[in-house]
Design an enzyme around this catalytic site. Structure first.
Site, mmCIF file in Angstrom:
data_model
loop_
_atom_site.group_PDB
_atom_site.id
_atom_site.type_symbol
_atom_site.label_atom_id
_atom_site.label_comp_id
_atom_site.label_asym_id
_atom_site.label_seq_id
_atom_site.Cartn_x
_atom_site.Cartn_y
_atom_site.Cartn_z
ATOM 1 N N GLU A 285 0.884 -1.170 0.000
ATOM 2 C CA GLU A 285 0.000 0.000 0.000
ATOM 3 C C GLU A 285 0.912 1.207 0.000
ATOM 4 O O GLU A 285 1.546 1.514 1.012
ATOM 5 C CB GLU A 285 -0.939 -0.030 1.207
ATOM 6 C CG GLU A 285 -2.142 0.875 1.050
ATOM 7 C CD GLU A 285 -1.925 2.235 1.668
ATOM 8 O OE1 GLU A 285 -1.530 3.161 0.907
ATOM 9 O OE2 GLU A 285 -2.124 2.382 2.878
ATOM 10 N N CYS A 319 -1.664 8.849 2.706
ATOM 11 C CA CYS A 319 -1.327 8.347 1.375
ATOM 12 C C CYS A 319 -2.437 8.627 0.379
ATOM 13 O O CYS A 319 -2.179 8.773 -0.822
ATOM 14 C CB CYS A 319 -1.038 6.854 1.444
ATOM 15 S SG CYS A 319 -2.366 5.906 2.218
#
Length: 517
Positions: A285, A319
């Site tokens: 991720e 993110c």
């Protein structure tokens, strides 16, 4: 990030932090005692083999909180051996009923909830995020994640398959084995839960490296793992640095899988290390440069507040932050004006103060990197509309910053800044914005604000992103998968999909004397 935060909608920030909202939040201890700063292996605490330590720093002041054991390759080797022993056939963990694994995860969640106030304060001390957010958002989602996966422990299973002939065929979902997990510093407790929940629910064992910037809360949870009753060796936690401890996990020949959350740059390194060692399974991720598209028919008040939240939440250290705000040209000027006013009103300060919306960046490295991006934006011709400087005389505080007149080719429009820097871009047509939004190496998340269902459906299908939010941002639930397209990673976390990365599917076929339907 996150659903617990997003559900407060436009009240997020100082409205969330109003007196009414904070009545249920216990007062924090601004100097919580540190109980755990060593390496956790086999349910015991150890110094590093090298005896080396490193400092963890309070980002609000730049002062050292404490020294932490610095794990290295030798410590990772010890942790992997302990995990492998715990995973042997016939071990207490391998023989444990799946329902019992679920009870242990629920017990861990109960212990975290018991110590919620302490953990929230420790997270704020070590990470810098506002205490109210640590308590209401991060800890809330940790508990929901662990309890969600506790429920899956005895429900994720194989099936019988009607193959031709006199045979009986079925599948088993078996644990992968020793799972290396490397978690980031922006959501230390939450990312720990995202990793541990599915791994333990499916019967794996774990060697986890915590971020060197924020090791304290994840290490404290190790104590609770032991208290909950997990057998020795099932969870092992090694604080240390990426090039040493992290690299040792990624390249270890006896680690069966590695899961990493962090930058795309390091994700590349981990994937190469996994492939050049034992070809271990990898889930990543990684970074993002997520487009947040504001159509001209959007609810202006809601869109401005949500775009602010999408970028500035968690000091911009997400993110999936909405870091490219595309605004249709006929509402561009008004949207920019309102966004600047909202950014100027954002309260930056002591993260233990209930009125604070934005604390410091996590460390000096990030602080300087973000200021460098701001300077680059100015040099390349973006219009600095507010902020752009240091917000305090000590610590790593940066003013909420908004750039207008941003062009696609500018550095600040292409690279992940990971800080409180909003970039607003103008577009004309829906076809244009799709092409520009997708013209990125990243594909983690995206959002669309519109009252037109046809536009929402078209954009949600056209955008190359693992998650698309419509008329909202940063809405997460343990039940829904999360992960990226392109260089934003591979695999999914959360939901039933998050279990797939932690299991091997085995087919068993048995000859029978006669098959009957």
């Amino acid at each position: 990030m996150l659903r617990a935060a997003a559900r407060f909608g436009p009240r997020l920030g100082r409205r969330l932090l109003s007196a009414a909202a904070t009545q249920a939040v216990p007062a924090p201890n601004q100097q919580p005692e540190v109980f755990c700063n060593q390496i956790f292996i086999n349910n015991e605490w150890h110094d590093a083999v090298s005896r080396k330590t490193f400092p963890t720093v309070n980002p609000s002041t730049g002062e050292v909180i404490c020294q932490v054991a610095e794990g290295d390759k030798e410590d990772v080797d010890k942790a992997v051996k302990a995990a492998r022993a715990a995973f042997q056939l016939g071990s207490p963990w391998r023989r444990m009923d799946a329902s019992h694994r679920g009870r242990l995860l629920n017990r861990l969640a109960d212990l975290i909830e018991r110590d919620r106030t302490y953990l929230a304060a420790l997270e704020t001390l070590d990470n810098g995020k506002p205490y109210v957010i640590s308590y209401l958002v991060d800890l809330d989602m940790v508990l929901k994640c662990l309890r969600y996966y506790a429920g899956w422990a005895d429900k994720y299973h194989g099936k019988t398959i009607p193959i031709d002939g006199d045979f009986f065929s079925y599948t088993r979902h078996e644990p992968v084995g020793v799972c290396g997990q490397i978690i980031p510093w922006n959501f230390p407790l939450l990312m720990q839960a995202w990793k541990l929940g599915p791994a333990l629910a499916t019967g794996n064992v774990v060697v986890m490296k915590v971020a060197e910037q924020t090791p304290l809360t994840a290490l404290y949870v190790a104590n609770l793992i032991k208290e909950a009753g997990f057998p020795p060796g099932v969870v092992n936690i090694v604080p240390g640095f990426g090039p040493t401890a992290g690299a040792a996990i990624a390249s270890h020949e006896d680690v069966d899988k590695v899961a990493f959350t962090g930058s795309t740059e390091i994700g590349r390194v981990i994937q190469v290390a996994a492939g050049s060692s034992n070809l271990k399974r990898v889930t990543l991720e990684l970074g993002g440069k997520s487009p947040n598209i504001i159509m001209s028919d959007a609810d202006m008040d809601w869109a401005v507040e949500q775009a602010h939240f999408a970028l500035f939440f968690n000091q911009g250290q997400c993110c999936c932050a909405g870091s490219r705000t595309f605004v249709q040209e006929d509402i561009y000027d008004e949207f920019v004006e309102r966004s600047v006013a909202r950014a100027k009103s954002r309260v930056v300060g002591n993260p233990f103060d209930s009125k604070t919306e934005q604390g410091p960046q996590v460390d000096e490295t990030q602080f300087k990197k973000i200021l460098g991006y701001i300077n680059t934006g100015k040099q390349e011709g973006a219009k600095l509309l507010c902020g752009g400087g240091i917000a305090a005389d000590r610590g790593y505080f940066i003013q909420p910053t908004v750039f207008g007149d941003v062009q696609d080719g500018m550095t600040i429009a292409k690279e992940e800044i990971f800080g409180p820097v909003m970039q607003i871009l103008k577009f004309k047509t829906i076809e244009e914005v799709v092409g520009r939004a997708n013209n990125s190496t990243y594909g983690l998340a995206a959002a669309v604000f519109t009252k037109d269902l046809d536009k929402a459906n078209y954009l949600s299908q056209a955008l190359q992103a693992g998650t698309v939010w419509v008329n909202c941002y940063n809405v997460f639930g343990a039940q829904s998968p999360f992960g990226g397209y392109k260089m934003s990673g591979s695999g999914r976390e959360l939901g039933e999909y998050g279990l797939q990365a932690y299991t091997e599917v085995k087919t068993v076929t048995v000859k029978v004397p006669q098959k009957n339907s």
